[in-house]
Enzyme design. Structure first.
Site, PDB file in Angstrom:
ATOM      1  N   HIS A  70       0.791  -1.240   0.000  1.00 30.51           N
ATOM      2  CA  HIS A  70       0.000   0.000   0.000  1.00 30.51           C
ATOM      3  C   HIS A  70       0.819   1.285   0.000  1.00 30.51           C
ATOM      4  CE1 HIS A  70       0.815  -0.414   4.315  1.00 30.51           C
ATOM      5  NE2 HIS A  70       0.562   0.871   4.432  1.00 30.51           N
TER       6      HIS A  70
HETATM    7  N1  UDP Z   1      -3.327  -6.015   8.630  1.00 24.98           N
HETATM    8  C1  UDP Z   1      -4.668  -6.309   8.778  1.00 24.98           C
HETATM    9  N2  UDP Z   1      -5.381  -6.661   7.667  1.00 24.98           N
HETATM   10  C2  UDP Z   1      -4.832  -6.725   6.435  1.00 24.98           C
HETATM   11  C3  UDP Z   1      -3.461  -6.394   6.282  1.00 24.98           C
HETATM   12  C4  UDP Z   1      -2.743  -6.031   7.401  1.00 24.98           C
HETATM   13  O1  UDP Z   1      -5.189  -6.303   9.890  1.00 24.98           O
HETATM   14  O2  UDP Z   1      -5.539  -7.047   5.483  1.00 24.98           O
HETATM   15  C5  UDP Z   1      -2.568  -5.671   9.852  1.00 24.98           C
HETATM   16  C6  UDP Z   1      -1.197  -6.302   9.938  1.00 24.98           C
HETATM   17  O3  UDP Z   1      -1.262  -7.612  10.476  1.00 24.98           O
HETATM   18  C7  UDP Z   1      -0.515  -5.338  10.882  1.00 24.98           C
HETATM   19  C8  UDP Z   1      -1.106  -3.993  10.505  1.00 24.98           C
HETATM   20  O4  UDP Z   1      -2.308  -4.287   9.801  1.00 24.98           O
HETATM   21  O5  UDP Z   1      -0.875  -5.623  12.215  1.00 24.98           O
HETATM   22  C9  UDP Z   1      -0.173  -3.205   9.623  1.00 24.98           C
HETATM   23  O6  UDP Z   1      -0.839  -2.089   9.131  1.00 24.98           O
HETATM   24  P1  UDP Z   1      -0.490  -1.410   7.736  1.00 24.98           P
HETATM   25  O7  UDP Z   1       0.283  -2.345   6.905  1.00 24.98           O
HETATM   26  O8  UDP Z   1      -1.771  -0.848   7.220  1.00 24.98           O
HETATM   27  O9  UDP Z   1       0.368  -0.140   8.176  1.00 24.98           O
HETATM   28  P2  UDP Z   1       1.933   0.067   8.440  1.00 24.98           P
HETATM   29  O10 UDP Z   1       2.344  -0.906   9.497  1.00 24.98           O
HETATM   30  O11 UDP Z   1       2.628  -0.101   7.144  1.00 24.98           O
HETATM   31  O12 UDP Z   1       2.008   1.474   8.935  1.00 24.98           O
END
Ligand code: UDP
Length: 363
Positions: A205
């Site tokens: 994303h």
């Molecule tokens: N996650 C979720 N559903 C999904 C994909 C990811 O709950 O379909 C969870 C993942 O396990 C982790 C968190 O979302 O706990 C990560 O969030 P994201 O990737 O949106 O943000 P980032 O960590 O990159 O800021």
């Protein structure tokens, strides 16, 4: 003592849940949740409140859609109003999103102390909006609560006073430890007909990977190539989905054989899919940490990471270009020779939120 905890997007809900629970154990702490509304729909917000046992937010700011600057301005105006009425002792912000920076800035302006959870992470890449949010939020915060040793070093290098920095561990891992039994009991792969086969779990994303037609086309080629090796289960982030639709290439993705496209998954479902995967391909920050903790090989499709411990411990590798052949080769290598995490990670033990509660009470 009154603490306002700010959340705005998916990873924030996961990080605040253990903190709100830890604060709730102290009768002298009045912990309230402010949801800015950056992520607002059922699959990116409501399901997390339900699964993580988070109460309905005390304040919902209903931020406007639009550019980051517009959102930032709207959050700031609305949050100022909440702070004027609530007069908390602390504002607690997590992570690196627009809401994190906007709320930290308003609080500091109003003389309210700010605690930043997940402070000190640096990718070194100022093209990432998150990197700017991290740097500015850290420079504003009174308490810098750090997940891994590199965070402490980065802050000291930037001149932050040592007594403000605390290596406390990782609240994302607190959530994982707490919810793992429920997540492990699920069986999502069975419903996809995948139960006996190794599969790759994938999420993407970040703007650098999903905002242009050429990067999306490369991504599709990567998935096509990896799916020749093993089934690919791809959780489609709303940003990625919207861009695929706008560029009119979603049908290309849908038509790839051996690929299972899923709507954004709930937290328990996501943990379950990660835990059972043979390999994970992602550009997510949190998933790099979850795979490290769970000892699942992870290919991070980015040029840099702000979470270097995941690389040092051997479970995570950076893949700087969306090169289908190179990525397929790495996948094959990892399937044949799974790396083991060398050692356990200091303070990633499910108790970071308790440490944070103790530090805030003593500050
Ligand atoms: N996650 C979720 N559903 C999904 C994909 C990811 O709950 O379909 C969870 C993942 O396990 C982790 C968190 O979302 O706990 C990560 O969030 P994201 O990737 O949106 O943000 P980032 O960590 O990159 O800021």
């Amino acid at each position: 003592m009154k603490i306002l905890n700010v959340v705005g997007a998916r990873p924030n809900f996961i990080k605040i849940a253990p903190l709100h629970r830890a604060f709730g154990k102290f009768p002298d702490i009045d912990s309230k949740i402010v949801h800015t509304g950056q992520h607002y729909d059922a699959s990116m917000s409501d399901v997390f409140f339900a699964q993580l046992d988070l109460p309905k937010p005390d304040f919902y700011l209903d931020v406007v859609n639009g550019s980051q600057t517009r959102q930032m301005a709207d959050i700031m105006l609305k949050f100022e109003h909440v702070l004027t009425n609530e007069k908390p002792d602390w504002v607690l912000v997590v992570g690196d999103i627009t809401s994190t920076l906007a709320c930290a800035l308003v609080a500091v302006r109003m003389g309210i102390r700010v605690a930043h959870v997940e402070a000190g992470l640096r990718s070194g890449d100022r093209q990432m909006p998150e990197e700017i949010n991290r740097i500015v939020t850290d420079s504003l915060s009174d308490l810098l609560l750090v997940t891994e040793p590199a965070g402490r070093k980065n802050l000291l290098r930037e001149g932050v006073a040592e007594e403000r920095i605390h290596l406390v561990g990782n609240v994302m891992i607190d959530a994982l430890v707490h919810h793992r039994p429920k997540a492990s009991a699920l069986n999502i792969v069975d419903t996809l007909g995948l139960s006996q086969r190794p599969y790759a779990f994938m999420t993407m994303h970040r703007p650098a990977n999903v905002d242009t037609l050429s990067s999306l086309q490369q991504l599709i080629s990567v998935i096509e190539r990896v799916a020749q090796q093993l089934p690919v289960v791809f959780s489609l982030h709303p940003r990625t989905h919207a861009n695929l639709v706008n560029f009119n290439i979603l049908p290309q993705l849908i038509s790839i054989p051996n690929t299972y496209l899923l709507k954004p998954q709930g937290y328990l479902e996501s943990l379950n899919l990660i835990e059972r995967a043979a390999i994970v391909l992602t550009d997510s920050g949190g998933i790099q940490e979850e795979t490290t903790y769970l000892n699942i090989p992870c290919l991070t499709l980015r040029t840099s990471t702000e979470r270097p411990i995941t690389i040092e411990l051997g479970t995570n590798q950076l893949i700087p270009e969306l090169n289908p052949e190179l990525i397929a080769e790495k996948v094959i290598q990892l399937l044949n020779n799974k790396p083991a995490r060398g050692t356990s990670i200091p303070f990633w033990d499910g108790r970071a939120a308790e440490r944070i509660a103790d530090i805030i009470r003593a500050s």
